[in-house]
Design an enzyme around this catalytic site. Structure first.
Site, PDB file in Angstrom:
ATOM      1  CB  CYS A   1      -0.930   0.004   1.206  1.00  0.00           C
ATOM      2  SG  CYS A   1      -0.108  -0.314   2.762  1.00  0.00           S
TER       3      CYS A   1
ATOM      4  CD  GLU B   1      -4.274   5.745   3.316  1.00  0.00           C
ATOM      5  OE1 GLU B   1      -3.072   6.019   3.208  1.00  0.00           O
ATOM      6  OE2 GLU B   1      -4.706   4.568   3.290  1.00  0.00           O
TER       7      GLU B   1
END
Length: 177
Positions: free
Chosen positions: A62, A110
Site C-alpha cells: 500500500c 484515505e
C-alpha cells in the site's frame, strides 16, 4: 526527497507533502494491493523503520500515488519497489474511504483504490528491507481469524478492509464469516 501526494485542502485536490498530510489528517489518495494465490493472500510485515505502524502486518502493499500518477500505475510501481514483484495484472476491486489514528500524532484519512492480482503460489518475492520486514502467504479465512484474535498485530487499514469490505474486495466466493 519530498514526496508530494494528492490531498484535499479546503475541498480542492492538490499536491501536499506526504508527512504533512498525515500530521494534519488531510483526506488523501492511496492504493492498496492484495496478491492472491487461490485462497491465500500475500501479506507483509512493515519494516521497523517506517514512520508509522512499524512492525505491523498489512496487505501485500500500500502507498500513496505521487501527484499526477494514476492509481493503477502506482499499484504496479509499489509491487515492484516494495516486493520485487513484476508481471502481475492488477485489477481494480473497490474504492474505500477510512480514517484511522496510526500513532505518533498521525492520521490516515484515505480514499483508497484497492487492486487484486492473481499469482502463482511460487511467486518470487524480493522485499526491500527499508519497506518490508517479512512476508508470508496466509489463507484468507485464517487471516480474518488472526485479525479478530490479535488486532494489535495488524495495521488499522487491514483491520478495516477485512471487517467492513471483504465482499467488495474479494468477491462473494471469498467472504469470510
Amino acid at each position: 526527497m519530498t514526496e508530494m501526494v494528492p490531498a484535499w485542502v479546503e475541498g480542492r485536490l492538490m499536491p501536499v507533502e506526504k508527512l504533512e498530510a498525515h500530521q494534519r489528517g488531510l483526506r488523501h489518495m492511496a492504493i492498496s494491493v492484495f496478491v492472491m494465490a487461490g485462497e491465500a493472500v500475500l501479506i507483509q510485515r512493515r519494516a521497523a523503520g517506517k514512520y508509522h505502524t512499524p512492525g505491523l502486518w498489512a496487505n501485500t502493499c500500500c502507498t500513496h500515488p505521487r501527484w499526477g500518477e494514476e492509481a493503477a500505475d502506482c499499484a504496479v510501481r509499489r509491487l515492484r519497489e516494495e516486493l520485487g514483484i513484476t508481471g502481475l495484472v492488477t485489477v481494480f476491486a473497490d474504492r474505500v474511504e477510512y480514517r484511522a489514528d496510526v500513532g505518533n500524532g498521525l492520521t490516515e484519512h484515505e480514499v483508497v483504490d484497492i487492486f487484486v492480482a492473481e499469482a502463482p503460489s511460487d511467486l518470487p518475492v524480493n522485499p526491500d528491507p527499508e519497506e518490508v520486514w517479512e512476508t508470508r502467504w496466509v489463507d484468507l479465512t485464517d487471516l480474518a481469524r488472526e485479525v479478530k484474535e490479535h488486532p494489535e498485530r495488524f495495521t488499522p487499514w487491514l483491520r478495516i478492509y477485512l471487517a467492513e469490505h471483504m465482499e467488495r474486495i474479494f468477491g462473494k466466493l471469498r467472504v469470510v464469516q
